[in-house]
Design a protein around this motif. Structure first.
Motif, PDB file in Angstrom:
ATOM      1  N   ASN A   8     -13.450  -7.185   6.185  1.00 10.56           N
ATOM      2  CA  ASN A   8     -12.233  -6.615   5.834  1.00 10.56           C
ATOM      3  C   ASN A   8     -12.146  -5.851   4.492  1.00 10.56           C
ATOM      4  O   ASN A   8     -13.223  -5.868   3.645  1.00 10.56           O
ATOM      5  N   ASP A   9     -11.151  -5.292   4.018  1.00 11.02           N
ATOM      6  CA  ASP A   9     -11.174  -4.627   2.937  1.00 11.02           C
ATOM      7  C   ASP A   9     -11.394  -5.426   1.655  1.00 11.02           C
ATOM      8  O   ASP A   9     -12.178  -4.874   0.626  1.00 11.02           O
ATOM      9  N   SER A  13     -14.142  -4.638  -1.014  1.00  7.46           N
ATOM     10  CA  SER A  13     -13.683  -4.563  -2.394  1.00  7.46           C
ATOM     11  C   SER A  13     -14.799  -5.424  -3.416  1.00  7.46           C
ATOM     12  O   SER A  13     -15.294  -4.928  -4.385  1.00  7.46           O
ATOM     13  N   THR A  39      -9.174   4.137  -0.668  1.00 11.88           N
ATOM     14  CA  THR A  39     -10.485   3.095  -0.254  1.00 11.88           C
ATOM     15  C   THR A  39     -10.936   2.235  -1.511  1.00 11.88           C
ATOM     16  O   THR A  39     -11.123   0.894  -1.498  1.00 11.88           O
ATOM     17  N   SER A 198     -13.477   2.559   5.633  1.00 12.98           N
ATOM     18  CA  SER A 198     -12.904   1.413   6.612  1.00 12.98           C
ATOM     19  C   SER A 198     -12.062   2.089   7.418  1.00 12.98           C
ATOM     20  O   SER A 198     -11.445   3.347   7.193  1.00 12.98           O
ATOM     21  N   ASP A 234     -16.592  -1.424   7.179  1.00 14.05           N
ATOM     22  CA  ASP A 234     -15.834  -2.366   8.180  1.00 14.05           C
ATOM     23  C   ASP A 234     -16.334  -2.721   9.388  1.00 14.05           C
ATOM     24  O   ASP A 234     -17.144  -1.569  10.179  1.00 14.05           O
TER      25      ASP A 234
END
Ligand code: GLP
Length: 248
Positions: A8-9, A13, A39, A198, A234
């Motif tokens: 996931n994001d 990150s 992003t 992603s 992702d």
């Protein structure tokens, strides 16, 4: 090329922020190449958090941004200068004298582009370049074309890019139709590159980037020529392109 698949994001990150943090710790006066777009926002948030916890400092670092819209002054709500200030620079200890972004409203765009490349050279070149990617494979604003430019240059934006970016403006008409961007050479001269993507909309661009073929129709595919690239994607993209880690 190292490919990291995340769930996931948040994980994306964290991966990116960890890598950037490590490099800054190894070399506090690192020259970072930074990106805008939705992003990398989470990466900046993570880095701000690390900074607030006292684990990373940017006081000796320099930052060069990839691109800026033509015709917007640095205070415009949608300018990339403002984006960087609000999403990152104002919350860390970087010296504003050490943050650079092409001046999209410069009277002589050619002179501005040459000045920008010279400044990057004077600062010793980019140590770590952070990249997002457009749905059409653009990096910075290097749009797919028959010919790509090596140095920082002015570019007319693709209709698809204008449409994609219109979500940040009140209307399509308000989106600038041209921009100044680092060129492919400027980007590829960075000592290390990390690209984040992603969502299934980016799957075709990533397929091209991992295809083993280089094409000016997918500018990101040139990253395959670089010796030190990390691609963080992702699961949605990995599944869509049926990623076989071996092709990386
Ligand atoms: C813009 C920027 C690019 C960025 C791309 C993707 O056009 N010039 O640097 O990578 O958009 O943006 P997003 O991350 O919002 O999908």
């Amino acid at each position: 090329m190292r490919v990291v698949v995340v769930e996931n994001d948040k994980e994306m990150s964290r991966e990116a922020a960890n890598l950037i943090q490590e490099r800054i710790k190894e070399k506090p006066n690192s020259v970072l190449g930074l990106a805008t777009g939705s992003t990398p926002i989470g990466t900046y948030k993570e880095l701000i958090r690390y900074h607030e916890q006292g684990s990373v400092f940017f006081s000796k670092a320099t930052a060069f941004n990839l691109d800026e819209y033509c015709g917007l002054d640095g205070d415009h709500a949608q300018s990339y200068a403002r984006f960087m200030k609000e999403n990152f620079f104002q919350s860390i200890d970087i010296d504003s004298e050490n943050t650079f972004i092409p001046k999209g409203n410069a009277e002589d765009k050619q002179v501005e582009c040459e000045r920008y490349d010279a400044l990057i050279r004077e600062r010793g070149g980019i140590d770590l370049q952070l990249l997002g990617i457009g749905e059409n494979g653009h990096i910075g604003f290097n749009e797919p074309n028959d010919l790509l430019s090596a140095g920082t240059h002015r570019v007319e934006l693709d209709q698809g890019t204008i449409e994609a970016n219109s979500r940040f403006f009140d209307s399509y008409e308000e989106v600038p139709k041209s921009a100044l961007t680092m060129g492919m050479g400027t980007i590829l001269k960075a000592k290390e590159i990390v690209l984040l993507a992603s969502g299934v909309k980016k799957a075709e661009a990533i397929r091209g980037l991992l295809s083993g073929k280089i094409s000016t129709k997918n500018p990101a595919s040139f990253l395959q020529l670089h010796p030190r690239v990390t691609i963080i994607i992702d699961r949605e993209i990995a599944d869509a392109i049926q990623l076989n880690q071996d092709i990386a």
